[in-house]
Write a protein that holds these residues in place. Structure first.
Motif, short mmCIF file in Angstrom:
data_model
loop_
_atom_site.label_atom_id
_atom_site.label_comp_id
_atom_site.label_asym_id
_atom_site.label_seq_id
_atom_site.Cartn_x
_atom_site.Cartn_y
_atom_site.Cartn_z
N PHE A 91 0.75 -1.23 0.06
CA PHE A 91 0.18 -0.02 -0.08
C PHE A 91 0.97 1.22 -0.18
CE2 PHE A 91 -2.19 3.49 2.18
CZ PHE A 91 -3.48 3.35 1.39
N ASN A 92 0.73 2.11 -0.98
CA ASN A 92 1.60 3.28 -1.26
C ASN A 92 3.08 3.14 -1.08
OD1 ASN A 92 -0.66 4.74 -1.90
ND2 ASN A 92 -0.87 5.82 0.18
N THR A 93 3.56 1.92 -1.53
CA THR A 93 4.99 1.49 -1.34
C THR A 93 5.54 0.61 -2.34
OG1 THR A 93 4.60 1.29 1.29
CG2 THR A 93 6.60 0.21 0.17
N LEU A 94 6.71 0.90 -2.89
CA LEU A 94 7.50 0.45 -3.95
C LEU A 94 8.80 0.22 -3.33
CD1 LEU A 94 7.49 -0.93 -6.95
CD2 LEU A 94 8.32 1.19 -7.70
N ARG A 95 9.29 -1.09 -3.37
CA ARG A 95 10.78 -1.54 -2.79
C ARG A 95 11.59 -1.94 -3.66
NH1 ARG A 95 12.86 -1.33 2.17
NH2 ARG A 95 10.84 -0.91 3.40
N LEU A 96 12.77 -1.55 -3.97
CA LEU A 96 13.74 -2.23 -4.88
C LEU A 96 14.88 -2.93 -3.99
CD1 LEU A 96 14.78 -2.56 -7.98
CD2 LEU A 96 16.14 -0.90 -7.40
N CYS A 97 14.95 -4.28 -4.42
CA CYS A 97 15.88 -5.31 -3.27
C CYS A 97 16.81 -5.95 -4.39
CB CYS A 97 14.93 -6.07 -2.70
SG CYS A 97 13.73 -5.25 -1.85
N ASP A 98 17.99 -6.19 -3.63
CA ASP A 98 18.93 -7.06 -4.19
C ASP A 98 18.43 -8.47 -4.21
OD1 ASP A 98 21.97 -7.29 -4.95
OD2 ASP A 98 21.70 -8.73 -3.67
N LYS A 99 18.99 -9.53 -5.13
CA LYS A 99 18.54 -10.66 -5.04
C LYS A 99 18.94 -11.49 -3.53
CE LYS A 99 23.07 -12.40 -6.72
NZ LYS A 99 23.59 -13.06 -7.92
N THR A 100 19.91 -10.93 -2.92
CA THR A 100 20.15 -11.46 -1.51
C THR A 100 18.98 -10.93 -0.51
OG1 THR A 100 21.76 -9.92 -1.10
CG2 THR A 100 22.34 -11.97 -1.70
N GLY A 101 18.16 -10.00 -0.64
CA GLY A 101 17.07 -9.78 -0.10
C GLY A 101 17.11 -8.09 0.66
N TRP A 102 18.37 -7.51 0.69
CA TRP A 102 18.46 -6.26 1.25
C TRP A 102 17.94 -5.25 0.32
CZ3 TRP A 102 21.87 -2.99 -1.25
CH2 TRP A 102 22.69 -3.61 -2.11
N SER A 103 17.60 -4.07 1.00
CA SER A 103 16.90 -3.17 0.07
C SER A 103 17.76 -2.01 -0.33
CB SER A 103 15.61 -2.55 0.99
OG SER A 103 14.96 -1.57 0.27
N TYR A 104 17.71 -1.88 -1.77
CA TYR A 104 18.43 -0.45 -2.42
C TYR A 104 17.70 0.54 -1.89
CZ TYR A 104 21.86 -3.31 -5.38
OH TYR A 104 22.88 -3.98 -5.69
N ALA A 105 16.26 0.81 -2.40
CA ALA A 105 15.57 1.99 -2.31
C ALA A 105 14.12 1.56 -1.96
CB ALA A 105 15.47 2.38 -3.69
N LEU A 106 13.47 2.72 -1.22
CA LEU A 106 12.08 2.78 -0.86
C LEU A 106 11.28 4.02 -1.62
CD1 LEU A 106 9.77 1.48 0.84
CD2 LEU A 106 10.58 2.72 2.57
N GLU A 107 10.52 3.78 -2.26
CA GLU A 107 9.53 5.18 -2.62
C GLU A 107 8.11 4.88 -2.25
OE1 GLU A 107 10.09 7.56 -4.63
OE2 GLU A 107 12.34 6.96 -4.87
N LYS A 108 7.55 5.99 -1.81
CA LYS A 108 6.16 6.15 -1.09
C LYS A 108 5.12 6.68 -2.38
CE LYS A 108 6.25 4.12 3.02
NZ LYS A 108 5.53 3.09 3.29
N PRO A 109 4.89 6.17 -3.39
CA PRO A 109 4.14 6.86 -4.25
C PRO A 109 2.41 6.82 -3.83
CG PRO A 109 4.60 4.81 -5.09
CD PRO A 109 5.45 4.82 -3.76
N ASN A 110 1.80 7.60 -4.21
CA ASN A 110 0.22 7.78 -3.54
C ASN A 110 -0.53 7.19 -4.84
OD1 ASN A 110 -1.90 8.34 -2.34
ND2 ASN A 110 -2.29 10.37 -3.44
N THR A 111 -0.55 5.71 -4.67
CA THR A 111 -1.19 4.88 -5.53
C THR A 111 -2.18 3.83 -5.00
OG1 THR A 111 0.41 3.22 -4.98
CG2 THR A 111 1.11 4.71 -6.90
N GLY A 112 -2.17 3.73 -3.75
CA GLY A 112 -3.01 2.69 -3.20
C GLY A 112 -2.18 1.59 -3.36
N SER A 113 -2.64 0.13 -3.15
CA SER A 113 -1.89 -0.80 -3.17
C SER A 113 -1.36 -1.25 -4.53
CB SER A 113 -2.82 -1.99 -2.61
OG SER A 113 -2.96 -1.98 -1.43
N ILE A 114 -0.30 -1.78 -4.69
CA ILE A 114 0.45 -2.23 -6.06
C ILE A 114 -0.10 -3.35 -6.05
CG2 ILE A 114 2.42 -2.38 -7.30
CD1 ILE A 114 3.38 0.22 -5.83
N PHE A 115 -1.07 -3.89 -7.06
CA PHE A 115 -1.41 -5.30 -7.13
C PHE A 115 -0.56 -6.39 -7.97
CE2 PHE A 115 -5.46 -3.29 -5.91
CZ PHE A 115 -5.53 -3.88 -4.58
N ASN A 116 0.30 -5.51 -8.91
CA ASN A 116 0.93 -6.61 -9.76
C ASN A 116 2.36 -5.71 -10.25
OD1 ASN A 116 1.08 -7.25 -13.25
ND2 ASN A 116 1.09 -8.83 -11.64
N ILE A 117 3.33 -6.11 -10.25
CA ILE A 117 4.58 -5.47 -10.82
C ILE A 117 5.17 -6.44 -12.09
CG2 ILE A 117 7.10 -4.99 -10.29
CD1 ILE A 117 6.09 -4.76 -7.48
#
Length: 773
Positions: free
Chosen positions: A250-276
């Motif tokens: 919900f209002n969140t998009l996160r980019l992660c490395d294949k090992t799991g740790w997070s590169y970046a976090l964005e908080k767009p005003n989108t509601g839930s992101i159902f599909n990427i």
């Protein structure tokens, strides 16, 4: 890395929530919504067009494009997609929006549908708990599973032989073959909403209502679990190359490395992101949002480092070069967006969607540019003299002048699943792990693209996980190191002719490894220890010496599951599980010793060891000297580490009359009994070959040689008799009993024969051309 999110103007949006999105090309995206519209988006031109309005009773839930290509060959159906909907049907729809076929698939909603990698089968899952396999024309092949609760997400295994699906809090991997073992494990504390399985790294993602996302290996072992998030994770997806994944909430998009740790976090005003959905080149992604928007995000701020250079992708088509020594800055502009880049050995290689650029670190102004053949480059590997480009069509080796050197091929080649762990390149050799049979490594000559040696691939007894070629030295001495499924580290020579080359185990519980760029020094992380093999070739020279040539230190500071990023000079860069980089320095002396030995500067090598006064360095020199048949240096080095028995043996070798004998005993010293015997027999020194087997108590072989060459049968029997008498045993071997019948052992006669053989060898050695010169 950073994701830069941009959304189209608020005017352009669906009227209801967007349920699914998918890229057709790198610049064209389709979206489906509860407002029954299928829209087409072009992020380059900011154009949006309506493709088709679906009937009012079709509420789309998931869709997936037919695979575009397999091994570079374009598919005829690739202009269509499958759409699953709330009425339990799936629909095969053309790119133009025409519904080709609708199939009743499930009772209740059809929640997900996925084509396999070849496009030969389709899997659908539904609210009725059924997992069904269909042909590409929409005919039911089988009902793979029947669960008691809805199946929300499904993914194919990398080989299209297994299917991964959700069932409540469980993840299940079920092979297509009947009666094959099913793998099932509890993955989350809440309902699992999404899962994805990457074909390149073979890792699994899961996301659930327990507000966590997790990374698993294909055996169901947990590799990473996120902390508790604010809202349920509603979408998760791998980038095609398996290096990154994206997480939507919900209002969140996160980019992660294949090992799991997070590169970046964005908080767009989108509601839930159902599909990427990721674009095929991995440079951007799109999200289907609950408020009717489609969001787009670019991956920027990617960084490459080599020695004193730091290069950053600051925009889609712009790189910034920073020389940290003199603080000089350069800007590199490209015509198209940057897809992949690699910086090593003094060159920056950049691939865009249409071209490849090669920059020298000495001159950033005049790159060499050539057009790419096809597709999107998924991997760039560099060696000192050339580099490898991997795309959907094949493997291409180029010189740094932009000339195509070779394009190796092997049966069943699938380039879309290759990564830096399964391909390795050196100046003269290319190694590729086979995907069809993971115990096999194909090895090619870099310059011709032909299989190396006798053309047979290297085969191991268990599946191989990671491979790496050493970078320096002669082609004949090229070594490949690999980690197998049991996390054992092996090393072997790549030159293979007929006889089976020894594959030797040099480490266990090895998580990650890397060769040095300028010397054949190998480093790896073994369980709780960081280990450097200063001279791995020691296992072929004097196996007992190997532990003395190692450098080890505690690896607990690197935390769980660290990865070696690079090993340049005497600097090793390690990435910890939280994404932070740790730089580690090792002694520069082993690298200097390798340089001296490569140039045959033995006196300098001995002087260096005397100056450093380090047992590890002396042990490396001893092994290097034996490998290069320099017994004078070997004697000095063994004496320095207190190996007196070996010093005595080397002295006895020096006293042997002929060059062939000395060579054979040096082979024996390294444990190569078979090669020593073969050398002696080829040069006519039959007695010496027999004596070698007597000394090693290979009685059957000694007698076999004596009988075959009709000489010294009595010598073998005499030594055997003495051996048995010393241990108070009686002869039981039928062959020895047979030849001993009626034969009287006369030691005086035997000694005279042996002295005659030695005299003959001396005469022969004196008469050889080498002795005369």
């Amino acid at each position: 890395l950073i994701v830069k999110i941009y959304s189209f103007l608020n005017l352009i949006k669906h009227k209801e929530l967007v349920s699914c999105v998918g890229w057709t090309t790198a610049d064209e995206l389709y979206s489906c919504s509860d407002d029954h519209q299928i829209m087409k988006w072009n992020p380059l031109t900011s154009e949006t067009t309506r493709v088709v309005k679906l009937p009012d009773d079709i509420y789309p839930i998931d869709f997936h494009w037919f695979p575009r290509s397999i091994s570079g060959k374009k598919q005829s159906h690739s202009e269509s997609f499958v759409l699953t909907s709330s009425d339990g049907k799936f629909h095969l729809i053309s790119k133009l929006g025409r519904v080709e076929k609708s199939v009743e698939a499930h009772n209740g909603a059809a929640l997900a549908g996925r084509w396999n990698y070849e496009g030969t089968a389709l899997v659908t899952v539904g609210e009725d708990g059924q997992v069904k396999i269909w042909s590409k024309s929409g005919m039911l092949r089988s009902t793979l599973a029947q669960q008691g609760n809805p199946v929300y997400s499904v993914a194919w295994g990398p080989d299209s032989e297994k299917v991964l699906f959700t069932s409540g809090k469980q993840l299940i991997i079920k092979p297509l073959q009947p009666n094959a073992k099913v793998l099932q494990w509890k993955a989350h504390d809440g309902l699992i909403l999404k899962t994805d399985w990457n074909s390149v790294n073979d890792l699994i993602l899961s996301a659930g209502e327990d507000c966590k996302y997790k990374v698993w290996d294909s055996y169901g072992r947990l590799l990473y679990s996120s902390q508790l998030h604010e809202y349920p994770i509603t979408s998760i997806a791998w980038a095609v190359d398996g290096e990154l994944f994206a997480v939507g909430s919900f209002n969140t998009l996160r980019l992660c490395d294949k090992t799991g740790w997070s590169y970046a976090l964005e908080k767009p005003n989108t509601g839930s992101i159902f599909n990427i959905s990721w674009s095929i080149d991995g440079t951007q992604l799109a999200g289907a949002c609950g408020n009717g928007h489609v969001i787009f995000a670019h991956i920027v701020e990617q960084r490459w480092e080599w020695k004193n250079f730091e290069i950053t992708l600051i925009k889609r088509r712009t790189m910034k070069v920073h020389n940290v020594v003199n603080d000089a800055m350069d800007s590199l502009e490209f015509r198209d967006r940057v897809i992949k880049a690699s910086l090593n050995y003094g060159y920056l290689v950049v691939s865009t969607s249409l071209q490849c650029y090669v920059f020298s670190t000495k001159n950033w102004n005049t790159p060499l540019i050539f057009d790419l053949r096809e597709g999107t480059v998924s991997l760039i590997l560099q060696a000192e003299r050339h580099f490898l480009l991997v795309d959907g069509g094949g493997l291409y080796l180029y010189s740094y002048e932009g000339r195509l050197i070779s394009s190796p091929k092997y049966p069943g080649m699938r380039t879309d699943i290759l990564n830096a762990q399964t391909v390795s390149l050196s100046n003269d050799t290319l190694a590729v792990k086979d995907k069809a049979d993971e115990k096999v490594i194909y090895i090619f000559e870099a310059l011709s693209g032909k299989p190396l040696g006798d053309g047979k691939p290297l085969t191991h007894k268990t599946e191989i996980v990671e491979i790496a070629l050493d970078q320096k030295g002669l082609t004949n001495e090229r070594k490949i190191a690999f980690i197998d499924k049991n996390r054992d580290l092996y090393i072997t020579s790549v030159k293979r002719f007929g006889k089976e080359q020894k594959i030797v185990n040099i480490g266990s519980m090895v998580q990650t490894l890397a060769w040095n760029d300028t010397s054949n020094i190998l480093c790896g992380i073994q369980d709780t220890r960081f280990t450097v093999w200063y001279y791995p070739n020691t296992v072929y020279v004097d196996k007992d010496l190997l532990p003395k040539t190692l450098f080890e230190k505690d690896a607990s500071e690197f935390s769980k599951n660290p990865q070696i990023v690079c090993f340049v000079g005497n600097e090793i860069t390690i990435r910890r599980a939280d994404g932070s980089l740790v730089h580690l320095s090792i002694s520069p002396y082993p690298g200097i010793l390798h340089d001296h030995v490569r140039a045959s500067r033995w006196e300098d090598a001995v002087r260096l060891c005397r100056f450093v006064k380090d047992q590890t360095l002396w042990a490396c020199l001893a092994a290097m000297a034996v490998a290069n048949k320099d017994m004078a240096t070997a004697e000095i080095a063994y004496a320095a580490i207190g190996e007196i028995d070996k010093v005595q043996y080397i002295n006895s070798i020096k006293d042997l009359p002929s060059k062939e004998s000395r060579m054979a005993h040096m082979l024996l010293f390294s444990g190569n009994t078979q090669e020593a015997e073969t050398l002696l027999l080829q040069t006519g020194l039959v007695y010496q070959a027999i004596q070698v087997n007597i000394n090693l108590y290979n009685w059957d072989r000694a007698l076999e040689l004596a009988v075959k060459h009709k000489t010294h049968v009595d010598t073998v029997l005499a030594y055997r008799q003495k051996f048995l008498e010393d241990f108070g045993k009686k002869e039981t071997n039928k062959r020895f009993l047979q030849y001993a019948q009626g034969l009287e052992v006369d030691w005086n006669k035997i000694k005279a024969k042996i002295e005659m053989e030695i005299a003959k060898e001396r005469e022969r050695a004196a008469a050889s051309p080498a002795a005369r010169t």
